[in-house]
Motif scaffolding. Structure first.
Motif, mmCIF file in Angstrom:
data_model
loop_
_atom_site.group_PDB
_atom_site.id
_atom_site.type_symbol
_atom_site.label_atom_id
_atom_site.label_comp_id
_atom_site.label_asym_id
_atom_site.label_seq_id
_atom_site.Cartn_x
_atom_site.Cartn_y
_atom_site.Cartn_z
ATOM 1 N N PRO A 10 -5.369 -7.661 -6.424
ATOM 2 C CA PRO A 10 -4.673 -6.415 -6.077
ATOM 3 C C PRO A 10 -3.284 -6.688 -5.515
ATOM 4 O O PRO A 10 -3.007 -7.787 -5.031
ATOM 5 C CB PRO A 10 -5.568 -5.813 -4.984
ATOM 6 C CG PRO A 10 -6.292 -6.970 -4.396
ATOM 7 C CD PRO A 10 -6.510 -7.935 -5.533
ATOM 8 N N LEU A 11 -2.460 -5.676 -5.599
ATOM 9 C CA LEU A 11 -1.151 -5.729 -4.962
ATOM 10 C C LEU A 11 -1.373 -5.768 -3.443
ATOM 11 O O LEU A 11 -2.181 -5.011 -2.902
ATOM 12 C CB LEU A 11 -0.415 -4.444 -5.353
ATOM 13 C CG LEU A 11 1.093 -4.380 -5.300
ATOM 14 C CD1 LEU A 11 1.733 -5.522 -6.071
ATOM 15 C CD2 LEU A 11 1.549 -3.050 -5.867
ATOM 16 N N LEU A 12 -0.668 -6.671 -2.769
ATOM 17 C CA LEU A 12 -0.780 -6.803 -1.316
ATOM 18 C C LEU A 12 0.508 -6.306 -0.664
ATOM 19 O O LEU A 12 1.605 -6.676 -1.106
ATOM 20 C CB LEU A 12 -1.018 -8.271 -0.933
ATOM 21 C CG LEU A 12 -2.233 -8.946 -1.584
ATOM 22 C CD1 LEU A 12 -2.264 -10.435 -1.228
ATOM 23 C CD2 LEU A 12 -3.539 -8.260 -1.157
ATOM 24 N N PHE A 13 0.363 -5.493 0.350
ATOM 25 C CA PHE A 13 1.519 -4.971 1.081
ATOM 26 C C PHE A 13 1.486 -5.439 2.528
ATOM 27 O O PHE A 13 0.414 -5.633 3.107
ATOM 28 C CB PHE A 13 1.474 -3.433 1.141
ATOM 29 C CG PHE A 13 1.725 -2.725 -0.164
ATOM 30 C CD1 PHE A 13 2.520 -3.272 -1.152
ATOM 31 C CD2 PHE A 13 1.176 -1.456 -0.385
ATOM 32 C CE1 PHE A 13 2.758 -2.587 -2.335
ATOM 33 C CE2 PHE A 13 1.402 -0.767 -1.564
ATOM 34 C CZ PHE A 13 2.199 -1.334 -2.537
ATOM 35 N N ILE A 14 2.656 -5.546 3.141
ATOM 36 C CA ILE A 14 2.747 -5.667 4.597
ATOM 37 C C ILE A 14 3.238 -4.306 5.087
ATOM 38 O O ILE A 14 4.431 -3.980 4.943
ATOM 39 C CB ILE A 14 3.700 -6.795 5.028
ATOM 40 C CG1 ILE A 14 3.279 -8.124 4.381
ATOM 41 C CG2 ILE A 14 3.714 -6.904 6.558
ATOM 42 C CD1 ILE A 14 4.174 -9.316 4.727
ATOM 43 N N PRO A 15 2.307 -3.482 5.605
ATOM 44 C CA PRO A 15 2.671 -2.106 5.976
ATOM 45 C C PRO A 15 3.825 -2.081 6.974
ATOM 46 O O PRO A 15 3.872 -2.908 7.891
ATOM 47 C CB PRO A 15 1.387 -1.558 6.611
ATOM 48 C CG PRO A 15 0.286 -2.428 6.097
ATOM 49 C CD PRO A 15 0.894 -3.783 5.892
ATOM 50 N N GLY A 16 4.732 -1.180 6.787
ATOM 51 C CA GLY A 16 5.849 -1.010 7.719
ATOM 52 C C GLY A 16 6.972 -2.031 7.548
ATOM 53 O O GLY A 16 8.004 -1.932 8.221
ATOM 54 N N SER A 17 6.800 -2.981 6.628
ATOM 55 C CA SER A 17 7.803 -4.050 6.492
ATOM 56 C C SER A 17 9.116 -3.562 5.889
ATOM 57 O O SER A 17 10.107 -4.279 5.910
ATOM 58 C CB SER A 17 7.237 -5.203 5.656
ATOM 59 O OG SER A 17 6.803 -4.729 4.401
#
Ligand code: SIN
Ligand code: MN
Length: 262
Positions: free
Chosen positions: A143-150
């Motif tokens: 899956p696509l991985l995000f760093i929230p708020g980055s």
């Protein structure tokens, strides 16, 4: 289609908003039916993985495939984008990522705006991605991985990685990523076919290699406010488009309507 106030607030805070069931199974079937024939074509727009010869990314299908032409003008994507970017948008980039079973390679940690600013001289981060899941995305098929708020810290220094994968990318170093994750955590974007995922062009993201026997197919439309169009035409036109005409939406049922419908 308009996003709710809560969805807009979530986008501003997290840098992304996940929209389950944005497209029906019947609509996904229309899009998915085109993927194998598109990937089978021998054309420059099919960028292949280093290993296995499978398609990593198919570019610009909206310029030579009718189903994707319609998707690129779909109101469930373009109206929220106009809402979030506060005005008319054009298509900066259009891709279908195959992330093939066993052979789909990593996307290193990056911000899309890093590449768009460095390579294309896009003036401001007034651009975003509209992702549509064409296959089921789980914890197993990368899956696509995000760093929230980055996205909130603006553009982060990046280095041009031309060796790791078959596609050159401006990537962020491990120490910076570790710091951001310590602060914000990580999010894996999983969901059924037809899910939508809208994300800010400064959101830090990436994905691992696909070791599973399941392809992970996602279409991405990168849109930019028309006033913020790119200023340098270094990359090929089929990777960084030069038609800055505002997108006009088609009717909501355009994917299921008969071929040739405008
Ligand atoms: C991208 O960052 O453009 C694609 C990442 C992915 O499809 O996993
Ligand atoms: Mn990206």
């Amino acid at each position: 289609m308009k996003l709710t106030e809560e969805q807009v607030a979530e986008f501003n805070e997290q840098g992304f908003v996940f929209v389950p069931e944005l497209y029906s199974r019947a609509e996904v079937d229309v899009l998915m039916a085109e993927v194998a024939p598109l990937f089978a074509e021998e054309r420059r727009e099919n960028v292949r993985e280093k290993r296995g010869g499978v398609v990593r990314t198919n570019f610009a299908a909206h310029t030579y495939n009718d189903a994707y032409r319609r998707l690129s003008r779909h109101p469930r994507l373009i109206e929220p984008a106009m809402q979030l970017l506060d005005g008319p948008v054009y298509i900066h980039q259009f891709k279908i990522n195959g992330k093939a079973a066993f052979n789909g390679d990593v996307w290193q940690w990056h911000q899309d705006y890093g590449t768009w600013a460095n390579d294309d001289l896009m003036p401001e981060p007034r651009a975003m991605n509209l992702a549509i899941f064409l296959s089921e995305v789980t914890e197993f098929n990368a899956p696509l991985l995000f760093i929230p708020g980055s996205h909130k810290g603006g553009r982060i220094d990046a280095g041009h990685d031309v060796t790791t994968t078959s596609y050159p990318l401006w990537t962020i170093d491990d120490e910076t990523i570790a710091g951001l994750i310590a602060e914000n955590g990580m999010y894996a974007a999983k969901g059924a076919p037809g899910s939508g995922l809208f994300f800010h062009c400064n959101l830090v993201h990436g994905s691992g290699s696909n070791m599973s026997p399941w392809d992970r197919v996602i279409a991405y439309i990168s849109v930019c406010h028309v006033d913020n169009h790119i200023r340098r035409f270094k990359r090929p036109e089929w990777i960084a488009h030069r038609d800055f005409t505002p997108i006009e939406c088609l009717p909501d049922d355009c994917l299921l309507a008969p071929a040739g419908t405008e």
